[in-house]
Design an enzyme around this catalytic site. Structure first.
Site, mmCIF file in Angstrom:
data_model
loop_
_atom_site.group_PDB
_atom_site.id
_atom_site.type_symbol
_atom_site.label_atom_id
_atom_site.label_comp_id
_atom_site.label_asym_id
_atom_site.label_seq_id
_atom_site.Cartn_x
_atom_site.Cartn_y
_atom_site.Cartn_z
ATOM 1 N N HIS A 17 0.846 -1.203 0.000
ATOM 2 C CA HIS A 17 0.000 0.000 0.000
ATOM 3 C C HIS A 17 0.884 1.258 0.000
ATOM 4 C CE1 HIS A 17 -3.119 -2.624 2.220
ATOM 5 N NE2 HIS A 17 -3.689 -2.320 1.077
ATOM 6 N N LYS A 41 -16.296 -6.744 5.836
ATOM 7 C CA LYS A 41 -15.200 -7.696 6.008
ATOM 8 C C LYS A 41 -14.979 -7.837 7.504
ATOM 9 C CE LYS A 41 -11.778 -6.853 2.312
ATOM 10 N NZ LYS A 41 -10.451 -6.270 2.088
ATOM 11 N N ARG A 90 -2.294 -5.499 -8.467
ATOM 12 C CA ARG A 90 -1.179 -6.410 -8.200
ATOM 13 C C ARG A 90 -1.052 -7.487 -9.267
ATOM 14 N NH1 ARG A 90 -3.395 -7.984 -2.607
ATOM 15 N NH2 ARG A 90 -5.215 -7.651 -3.900
ATOM 16 N N SER A 128 -3.237 -7.953 2.887
ATOM 17 C CA SER A 128 -3.338 -7.833 4.341
ATOM 18 C C SER A 128 -3.639 -9.200 4.952
ATOM 19 C CB SER A 128 -4.411 -6.813 4.705
ATOM 20 O OG SER A 128 -4.042 -5.550 4.196
#
Ligand code: COA
Length: 166
Positions: A17, A41, A90, A128
């Site tokens: 990030h 989430k 990504r 993460s």
């Protein structure tokens, strides 16, 4: 003044990030990091902790602001008079989800562009969740997250372990 919003859950912020953020600060006059309050989430860190960790990680950057947001991202972007949303890409697997979000955001406001920055290859495998999993199992995450995040993850899992023991 060119303003961009870099939104995310940041549970927790990683060096991946940070890499996107640092590059965004070179493209825009100001980058507002928007930490999502509620994101459907399960979050390990609460909003206050996530925001604190983002602030600690970005101390060296001048043209940034760290804020929290709830509800529609586009409302937040409009309220801040930002012209762009920054997202990192990504791998190909990110593309579908990101395209869907970018298109929906475009539908909500045609004047705001989503700008995608390719992740640095050394961070392209990071997420993460994978960081949390390795930290939970006591693996090394050195160099993949800011030092403050590494410490907080260790403390969080020790805390959870102690609570289970009681
Ligand atoms: N390096 C490392 N990891 C990265 C990364 C990078 N460059 N870019 C993304 N990731 C990871 C994150 O760590 C996260 O991993 P995880 O799923 O394991 O937790 C994952 O990719 C995606 O997370 P993030 O970038 O934080 O985005 P998000 O999907 O959690 O949040 C919001 C997306 C908050 C921007 C979006 O849900 C939103 O806008 N919500 C508000 C409601 C709304 O407006 N909805 C309509 C939008 S069209």
């Amino acid at each position: 003044m060119r303003v961009a919003v870099y939104p995310g859950t940041f549970d927790p912020i990683t060096n991946g990030h940070l890499d996107i953020l640092e590059r965004a600060t070179r493209l825009f006059d100001e980058v507002i990091i928007a930490v999502a309050e509620e994101n459907y989430k399960y979050n390990l860190f609460n909003l206050e902790e996530r925001t604190y960790l983002v602030k600690q990680a970005c101390k060296h950057l001048g043209n940034i602001k760290v804020e929290t947001f709830d509800g529609l991202l586009m409302n937040f972007v409009q309220e801040r008079n930002a012209q762009a949303i920054v997202r990192g890409l990504r791998a190909v697997s990110d593309f579908e989800y990101e395209m869907q979000m970018a298109m929906m955001n475009k539908k909500l406001n045609t004047h705001v562009e989503t700008v995608f920055l390719m992740s640095a290859s050394k961070y392209s495998f990071l997420s993460s969740s994978i960081i949390k999993q390795v930290a939970l199992l006591d693996g090394s995450i050195r160099g993949l997250v800011p030092v403050e995040v590494e410490k907080s993850l260790k403390n969080k899992y020790l805390e959870q372990f102690d609570n289970k023991e009681e």
